[in-house]
Design an enzyme around this catalytic site. Structure first.
Site, PDB file in Angstrom:
ATOM      1  N   ASN A  29       4.630  -3.810   1.498  1.00 39.28           N
ATOM      2  CA  ASN A  29       5.337  -3.439   0.279  1.00 39.28           C
ATOM      3  C   ASN A  29       6.826  -3.264   0.600  1.00 39.28           C
ATOM      4  O   ASN A  29       7.204  -2.835   1.686  1.00 39.28           O
ATOM      5  CB  ASN A  29       4.736  -2.201  -0.392  1.00 39.28           C
ATOM      6  CG  ASN A  29       4.618  -0.979   0.489  1.00 39.28           C
ATOM      7  OD1 ASN A  29       4.367  -1.067   1.681  1.00 39.28           O
ATOM      8  ND2 ASN A  29       4.782   0.189  -0.111  1.00 39.28           N
ATOM      9  N   ILE A  30       7.637  -3.653  -0.368  1.00 41.16           N
ATOM     10  CA  ILE A  30       9.090  -3.605  -0.227  1.00 41.16           C
ATOM     11  C   ILE A  30       9.645  -2.952  -1.483  1.00 41.16           C
ATOM     12  O   ILE A  30       9.543  -3.514  -2.574  1.00 41.16           O
ATOM     13  CB  ILE A  30       9.671  -5.025  -0.046  1.00 41.16           C
ATOM     14  CG1 ILE A  30       9.039  -5.680   1.193  1.00 41.16           C
ATOM     15  CG2 ILE A  30      11.188  -4.969   0.068  1.00 41.16           C
ATOM     16  CD1 ILE A  30       9.319  -7.159   1.329  1.00 41.16           C
ATOM     17  N   GLU A  31      10.187  -1.744  -1.318  1.00 40.26           N
ATOM     18  CA  GLU A  31      10.695  -0.978  -2.464  1.00 40.26           C
ATOM     19  C   GLU A  31      12.145  -1.315  -2.768  1.00 40.26           C
ATOM     20  O   GLU A  31      12.853  -1.895  -1.952  1.00 40.26           O
ATOM     21  CB  GLU A  31      10.565   0.520  -2.185  1.00 40.26           C
ATOM     22  CG  GLU A  31       9.134   0.977  -2.070  1.00 40.26           C
ATOM     23  CD  GLU A  31       8.997   2.460  -1.815  1.00 40.26           C
ATOM     24  OE1 GLU A  31       7.897   2.964  -2.008  1.00 40.26           O
ATOM     25  OE2 GLU A  31       9.976   3.122  -1.407  1.00 40.26           O
ATOM     26  N   CYS A  74       4.563  -5.439  -4.035  1.00 43.11           N
ATOM     27  CA  CYS A  74       3.410  -4.944  -3.288  1.00 43.11           C
ATOM     28  C   CYS A  74       3.103  -5.837  -2.093  1.00 43.11           C
ATOM     29  O   CYS A  74       3.483  -7.001  -2.047  1.00 43.11           O
ATOM     30  CB  CYS A  74       2.183  -4.897  -4.193  1.00 43.11           C
ATOM     31  SG  CYS A  74       2.333  -3.759  -5.584  1.00 43.11           S
ATOM     32  N   GLU A 123       0.240  -7.173  -1.145  1.00 35.37           N
ATOM     33  CA  GLU A 123      -0.618  -8.317  -1.458  1.00 35.37           C
ATOM     34  C   GLU A 123       0.204  -9.479  -2.009  1.00 35.37           C
ATOM     35  O   GLU A 123       0.026 -10.630  -1.598  1.00 35.37           O
ATOM     36  CB  GLU A 123      -1.692  -7.928  -2.490  1.00 35.37           C
ATOM     37  CG  GLU A 123      -2.593  -6.806  -2.047  1.00 35.37           C
ATOM     38  CD  GLU A 123      -2.128  -5.420  -2.470  1.00 35.37           C
ATOM     39  OE1 GLU A 123      -2.991  -4.561  -2.730  1.00 35.37           O
ATOM     40  OE2 GLU A 123      -0.892  -5.179  -2.540  1.00 35.37           O
ATOM     41  N   CYS A 157      -3.244  -3.044  -7.035  1.00 36.25           N
ATOM     42  CA  CYS A 157      -2.838  -2.615  -8.375  1.00 36.25           C
ATOM     43  C   CYS A 157      -3.198  -3.705  -9.391  1.00 36.25           C
ATOM     44  O   CYS A 157      -3.616  -4.805  -9.026  1.00 36.25           O
ATOM     45  CB  CYS A 157      -1.337  -2.319  -8.411  1.00 36.25           C
ATOM     46  SG  CYS A 157      -0.276  -3.787  -8.395  1.00 36.25           S
ATOM     47  N   CYS A 184      -1.248  -7.032  -8.924  1.00 39.48           N
ATOM     48  CA  CYS A 184      -1.759  -7.784  -7.770  1.00 39.48           C
ATOM     49  C   CYS A 184      -3.110  -8.417  -8.088  1.00 39.48           C
ATOM     50  O   CYS A 184      -3.390  -9.543  -7.682  1.00 39.48           O
ATOM     51  CB  CYS A 184      -1.860  -6.893  -6.541  1.00 39.48           C
ATOM     52  SG  CYS A 184      -0.238  -6.513  -5.835  1.00 39.48           S
TER      53      CYS A 184
END
Length: 140
Positions: free
Chosen positions: A44-46, A55, A57, A90, A93
Site C-alpha cells: 500500500n502507498i498512501e 492498496c 493488491e 477492500c 480491490c
C-alpha cells in the site's frame, strides 16, 4: 495451507515491508502469482490527500499488467497485514480482482500472527459488476 500458499504469503509479507504509510502506519503487502510462476509484489502507498492512496493488491495487479502480464493470466494472490484476523481486500480491490483475475483464482488472506483464510475471487464479490454488465440490450 499448502507450501505454495505459504510461500506466496511470505512473499506478501516481504512486500509489506516496502509500504509507504506515513499517515496510518498500517502496512499491507500482496504477492500475485502469474501462471508462468512469476511473482509480482505490491504494497500500500498512501498520499496526504488520501484519495490517491493505492492498496497493495491493486499495486501488485497494476504492476503486473504494466510489465506485460495479461488480464486473466494469474493463478493466486496473497495479502497480509498486521491485523487480528486475516486481512481481506477492500471493496475496490475486490472489484479490480473480478476484472483482472479468473473467478476461481485463490485469494490467500493472512495476518502476521499466522492466521489465514482462502477464498476465490468469485466468493469475495458475489454478484459482481463485470465487463458483461456493460453489454447493451438488443434493440427490438
Amino acid at each position: 495451507m499448502n507450501e505454495n500458499e505459504l510461500s506466496l504469503l511470505k512473499e506478501a509479507e516481504m512486500a509489506m515491508e516496502q509500504a509507504y504509510v506515513p499517515y496510518s502506519h498500517f502496512r499491507v503487502g500482496a504477492a500475485l502469482l502469474h501462471e508462468s510462476g512469476t511473482i509480482y509484489r505490491g504494497c500500500n502507498i498512501e498520499n496526504a490527500a488520501y484519495g490517491p492512496t493505492n492498496c497493495a493488491e491493486r499495486t501488485a495487479l497494476f504492476s503486473a499488467i504494466a510489465q506485460g502480464a495479461k488480464p486473466g493470466s494469474f493463478s493466486a494472490i496473497a495479502v497480509i497485514g498486521h491485523t487480528t484476523e486475516p486481512i481481506t481486500p477492500c471493496g475496490v480491490c475486490r472489484q479490480v480482482l473480478v476484472e483482472l483475475c479468473p473467478p476461481d483464482m485463490k485469494v490467500i488472506m493472512g495476518n502476521t500472527k499466522g492466521k489465514y483464510a482462502v477464498m476465490t475471487v468469485a466468493e469475495l464479490l458475489p454478484g459482481a459488476f463485470t465487463p458483461t454488465s456493460l453489454a447493451k440490450e438488443e434493440q427490438e
